[in-house]
Design an enzyme around this catalytic site. Structure first.
Site, PDB file in Angstrom:
ATOM      1  N   LYS A   1       0.845  -1.201   0.000  1.00 27.72           N
ATOM      2  CA  LYS A   1       0.000   0.000   0.000  1.00 27.72           C
ATOM      3  C   LYS A   1       0.884   1.256   0.000  1.00 27.72           C
ATOM      4  O   LYS A   1       2.102   1.166   0.080  1.00 27.72           O
ATOM      5  CB  LYS A   1      -0.955  -0.037   1.197  1.00 27.72           C
ATOM      6  CG  LYS A   1      -1.782  -1.340   1.286  1.00 27.72           C
ATOM      7  CD  LYS A   1      -2.781  -1.503   0.133  1.00 27.72           C
ATOM      8  CE  LYS A   1      -3.222  -2.929  -0.068  1.00 27.72           C
ATOM      9  NZ  LYS A   1      -4.245  -3.452   0.789  1.00 27.72           N
TER      10      LYS A   1
HETATM   11  C1  PLP Z   1      -5.163  -4.643   1.064  1.00 26.90           C
HETATM   12  C2  PLP Z   1      -6.628  -4.508   1.079  1.00 26.90           C
HETATM   13  C3  PLP Z   1      -7.406  -4.881   2.191  1.00 26.90           C
HETATM   14  C4  PLP Z   1      -6.851  -5.655   3.348  1.00 26.90           C
HETATM   15  O1  PLP Z   1      -5.797  -5.071   3.998  1.00 26.90           O
HETATM   16  P1  PLP Z   1      -4.781  -5.978   4.848  1.00 26.90           P
HETATM   17  O2  PLP Z   1      -3.996  -4.938   5.601  1.00 26.90           O
HETATM   18  O3  PLP Z   1      -3.955  -6.748   3.873  1.00 26.90           O
HETATM   19  O4  PLP Z   1      -5.570  -6.841   5.755  1.00 26.90           O
HETATM   20  C5  PLP Z   1      -8.766  -4.613   2.172  1.00 26.90           C
HETATM   21  N1  PLP Z   1      -9.355  -4.037   1.105  1.00 26.90           N
HETATM   22  C6  PLP Z   1      -8.645  -3.681   0.018  1.00 26.90           C
HETATM   23  C7  PLP Z   1      -9.356  -3.025  -1.114  1.00 26.90           C
HETATM   24  C8  PLP Z   1      -7.270  -3.929  -0.046  1.00 26.90           C
HETATM   25  O5  PLP Z   1      -6.586  -3.603  -1.147  1.00 26.90           O
END
Ligand code: PLP
Length: 386
Positions: free
Chosen positions: A185
């Site tokens: 992210k």
């Molecule tokens: C990455 C992601 C999540 C989950 O996040 P984590 O920190 O990996 O649990 C949820 N929704 C979207 C759209 C994502 O891209």
């Protein structure tokens, strides 16, 4: 040859030092750095409250749980998302219903939300796909009209703005907004997430649920027999973030605007080249300068190219370049088909989009040389057969 992944973290010496300093401090688990990180996220987004948690998925789970929706409730979300957006509903006994996307933004289409509203619908979870905000003004007005709660899954969108210029995370259009700080992210805490809200009751409920449903605050307990006493008031989970992670988050958050600028610069370079290629559809940005691009997604005309997506991904790997597909429509996953009778054909626009999309490398620590390598490989691999 160095491998260029589709996404990765951007860590510098200041990040390393701040984690090391916290490791040498009195607190390793949730402590003063978590509180500081939560305050910094409130200051940055403009939301009143923040609960930092162990992952974006934990944040989604706490967000849905805090709403305490009645038995038999349904929630609508985009099918073009990571599974967690829908799974978080199922954790809480809410039936997920999948809406189709807009063919230009790839975000949930408010018209499709409207088509899926029933007497049981209580929730909409909107996802800001690739960093571009969903149409929150339309979604908020639908929600108001039909008495729905709204969660924003902003796992892709820390640093993005709404068309009105305000920051994603301020909860102006929703009850709750979640972020993920997974390493792919825009900013990271290793693993981690946060929920933003302006609602004091939702905030208190999430604080409780983050840590086993246990309160240690005497002013919130039913009795107080002595200093050892803590009180379990709900069935919660262990979703805390560590102080080392929060320290990293603080350091990363302080660089968010430069991360955004670099991501947008890389996207502009890609667009200038790939926009000329008749086999490629570049991302459509609805509102200039608003998206803190998490993903760079192209649509490719594989039929005209005369190659499959598997071929293209394989040829990119041979050039040391990673790519990925975002997303397999969630309603086509076997588990959803088995448990909620979703079917191929339910969301035709997302299914068509899924056939042609491909995400290319995009991260703030990507060098100009790396980007030149990606551009020349794509130019070579994706060209009109002569
Ligand atoms: C990455 C992601 C999540 C989950 O996040 P984590 O920190 O990996 O649990 C949820 N929704 C979207 C759209 C994502 O891209």
């Amino acid at each position: 040859m160095k491998f260029i992944p589709y996404g990765r973290q951007d860590i510098d010496q200041i990040d390393e030092q701040t984690v090391l300093d916290t490791l040498r401090s009195d607190f390793l688990t949730q402590g003063p750095k978590v509180a500081e990180f939560e305050q910094a996220l409130c200051n940055y987004t403009g939301a009143r409250y923040c609960v930092a948690v162990a992952s974006g998925t934990a944040a989604l789970h706490l967000a849905v749980a805090a709403l305490e929706l009645p038995e038999g409730s349904e929630g609508i979300t985009s099918t073009n998302t990571f599974t967690a957006s829908a799974n978080s509903m199922v954790y809480c006994g809410v039936k997920p219903v999948f809406a189709d996307i807009d063919s230009r933004s790839y975000n949930i289409d408010p018209r499709s939300i409207l088509e899926h509203i029933t007497a049981q619908t209580r929730l909409v979870t909107a996802v800001h796909f690739a960093g571009q905000t969903a149409n929150m003004a339309a979604i908020a007005s639908l929600a108001q009209e039909h008495g729905l709660r709204v969660i924003e899954d902003a796992a892709h969108a820390i640093g993005s703005n709404y068309p009105d210029g305000s920051k994603v995370g301020n909860c102006k259009y929703s009850d709750l907004t979640i972020f993920s700080f997974h390493p792919v992210k825009t900013m990271t805490t290793g693993e981690g997430g946060a929920v933003m809200t302006n609602d004091a009751d939702l905030y208190q409920r999430m604080l409780l649920l983050r840590s086993h449903g246990i309160s240690k605050d005497p002013s919130r307990m039913s009795r107080n027999p002595g200093p050892w006493y803590y009180e379990m008031q709900a069935l919660g989970w262990h979703y805390r973030l560590t102080d080392m992670q929060a320290a990293l988050g603080l350091s990363q958050l302080s660089k968010i605007e430069s991360f955004k600028a670099r991501r947008r610069e890389i996207v502009a370079n890609y667009n200038a080249v790939f926009g000329q290629n008749p086999l490629i559809t570049i991302p459509h940005e609805e509102m200039a300068a608003s998206s803190c691009f998490h993903l760079y997604v192209l649509k490719l005309n594989f039929e005209q190219l005369g190659k499959s997506r598997v071929d293209v991904m394989q040829q990119l790997v041979e050039c040391g370049i990673g790519s990925q597909v975002h997303y397999i429509p969630v309603h086509t996953q076997p588990w959803y088909q088995d448990n909620f009778s979703t079917r191929q054909g339910d969301c035709p626009i997302a299914e068509e989009y899924y056939q042609s999309c491909l995400s290319l490398p995009l991260y703030s620590s990507m060098s100009d040389d790396d980007q030149r390598r990606v551009i020349s490989a794509v130019n070579e691999i994706v060209k009109c057969p002569s």
